[in-house]
Design an enzyme around this catalytic site. Structure first.
Site, PDB file in Angstrom:
ATOM      1  NE  ARG A  20     -10.594  28.978 -14.008  1.00  0.00           N
ATOM      2  CZ  ARG A  20     -10.602  28.299 -13.224  1.00  0.00           C
ATOM      3  NH1 ARG A  20      -9.629  27.647 -12.758  1.00  0.00           N
ATOM      4  NH2 ARG A  20     -11.814  27.745 -12.653  1.00  0.00           N
ATOM      5  NE  ARG A  46     -14.825  26.474 -15.149  1.00  0.00           N
ATOM      6  CZ  ARG A  46     -13.996  25.861 -14.239  1.00  0.00           C
ATOM      7  NH1 ARG A  46     -12.971  25.327 -14.330  1.00  0.00           N
ATOM      8  NH2 ARG A  46     -14.841  25.571 -13.135  1.00  0.00           N
ATOM      9  NE  ARG A  70     -16.773  27.527  -9.221  1.00  0.00           N
ATOM     10  CZ  ARG A  70     -15.896  28.072 -10.114  1.00  0.00           C
ATOM     11  NH1 ARG A  70     -16.181  29.390 -10.753  1.00  0.00           N
ATOM     12  NH2 ARG A  70     -14.844  27.482 -10.459  1.00  0.00           N
ATOM     13  NE  ARG A 116     -15.725  20.763  -5.893  1.00  0.00           N
ATOM     14  CZ  ARG A 116     -14.924  20.892  -7.005  1.00  0.00           C
ATOM     15  NH1 ARG A 116     -14.707  20.043  -7.775  1.00  0.00           N
ATOM     16  NH2 ARG A 116     -14.579  22.179  -7.377  1.00  0.00           N
ATOM     17  CE  LYS A 161      -9.772  22.322  -7.450  1.00  0.00           C
ATOM     18  NZ  LYS A 161     -10.304  23.657  -7.051  1.00  0.00           N
TER      19      LYS A 161
HETATM   20  P1  AMP Z   1     -13.906  22.444 -10.756  1.00  0.00           P
HETATM   21  O1  AMP Z   1     -13.562  22.488 -12.273  1.00  0.00           O
HETATM   22  O2  AMP Z   1     -13.289  21.479 -10.114  1.00  0.00           O
HETATM   23  O3  AMP Z   1     -13.994  23.666 -10.611  1.00  0.00           O
HETATM   24  O4  AMP Z   1     -15.590  21.947 -10.855  1.00  0.00           O
HETATM   25  C1  AMP Z   1     -16.655  22.340 -11.776  1.00  0.00           C
HETATM   26  C2  AMP Z   1     -17.549  22.080 -11.097  1.00  0.00           C
HETATM   27  O5  AMP Z   1     -17.926  20.775 -11.359  1.00  0.00           O
HETATM   28  C3  AMP Z   1     -18.172  22.453  -9.659  1.00  0.00           C
HETATM   29  O6  AMP Z   1     -18.593  23.534  -9.230  1.00  0.00           O
HETATM   30  C4  AMP Z   1     -19.198  21.388  -9.335  1.00  0.00           C
HETATM   31  O7  AMP Z   1     -20.480  21.855  -9.958  1.00  0.00           O
HETATM   32  C5  AMP Z   1     -18.562  20.409 -10.355  1.00  0.00           C
HETATM   33  N1  AMP Z   1     -17.989  19.295  -9.726  1.00  0.00           N
HETATM   34  C6  AMP Z   1     -16.685  18.908  -9.938  1.00  0.00           C
HETATM   35  N2  AMP Z   1     -15.974  18.058  -9.078  1.00  0.00           N
HETATM   36  C7  AMP Z   1     -17.138  17.730  -8.183  1.00  0.00           C
HETATM   37  C8  AMP Z   1     -17.230  16.805  -7.183  1.00  0.00           C
HETATM   38  N3  AMP Z   1     -16.428  16.095  -6.468  1.00  0.00           N
HETATM   39  N4  AMP Z   1     -18.350  16.950  -6.266  1.00  0.00           N
HETATM   40  C9  AMP Z   1     -19.483  17.602  -6.880  1.00  0.00           C
HETATM   41  N5  AMP Z   1     -19.505  18.350  -7.858  1.00  0.00           N
HETATM   42  C10 AMP Z   1     -18.502  18.492  -8.377  1.00  0.00           C
END
Ligand code: AMP
Length: 190
Positions: free
Chosen positions: A128, A134, A146, A89, A14
């Site tokens: 990654r 991370r 996740r 989400r 993404k």
């Molecule tokens: P990402 O970088 O999009 O993989 O997001 C990393 C983490 O941020 C996720 O595993 C959630 O803990 C939190 N997060 C990001 N976007 C959202 C969202 N829209 N709703 C809830 N938690 C989020």
């Protein structure tokens, strides 16, 4: 104005594709994950609150997530359009996003899911994790959590946006350029 939501499980690509679309169509790229990580690094009150949630691979409560997203959109009211990466989400987030955009005389144009099998994604994330720094990328259990969060809470959005005729999905396996072409073809032919 074009406003695009990019979906996909963790590791689907993404962020990479959002950056490509950002420069191709001159959009503002909003990644809620990046915003949370920024708060965590800077040890802000929000960062301290969500740190362990991100670490465990759980979803941050909707209220906090919607707030951070709305603030970011409001900061960029003159934008050509937005690319929402990792938001919404949950169904609740999607409904709130629709209402919020409507209040600004805006709407979602397309939502596009990048599809790939869990095993491919797991391997991509572990790789990654070797360089991303991370903590949620290095532990298999957390990655699987996740995926579960995605299946339980985010997948229902397919139906939500299909009912609005705004849902598309593409094969997220292949070279970065090839996948970008698949995205362009949806954006320019739909
Ligand atoms: P990402 O970088 O999009 O993989 O997001 C990393 C983490 O941020 C996720 O595993 C959630 O803990 C939190 N997060 C990001 N976007 C959202 C969202 N829209 N709703 C809830 N938690 C989020």
């Amino acid at each position: 104005m074009v406003n695009i939501v990019i979906f996909g499980k963790p590791g689907a690509g993404k962020g990479t594709q959002a950056e490509f679309l950002k420069s191709k169509y001159n959009l503002i790229h909003i990644s809620t994950g990046d915003l949370f990580r920024h708060h965590i690094i800077n040890k802000t009150p929000l960062g301290l609150k969500v740190n362990s949630i991100l670490e465990n691979g759980d979803l941050v409560p909707d209220k906090l997530t919607i707030e951070i997203l709305e603030n970011e959109v409001k900061k960029n009211k003159k934008a050509n359009g937005f690319i929402f990466d990792g938001f919404p989400r949950t169904i609740n987030q999607a409904k709130k996003l629709d209402d919020f955009l409507k209040s600004l005389a805006m709407q979602i144009s397309f939502t596009i899911a990048l599809e790939a099998e869990d095993e491919i994604l797991l391997n991509r994330l572990l790789k990654r994790g070797e360089t991303s720094g991370r903590s949620d990328d290095i532990n298999k259990e957390k990655i699987l959590n996740r995926f579960k969060e995605y299946n339980d809470k985010t997948l229902p959005l397919k139906e939500f946006y299909s009912k609005q005729n705004k849902f598309f999905s593409i094969n997220g396996v292949g070279g970065i350029k090839v996948i970008s072409e698949r995205l362009i073809s949806i954006i320019e032919n739909s």
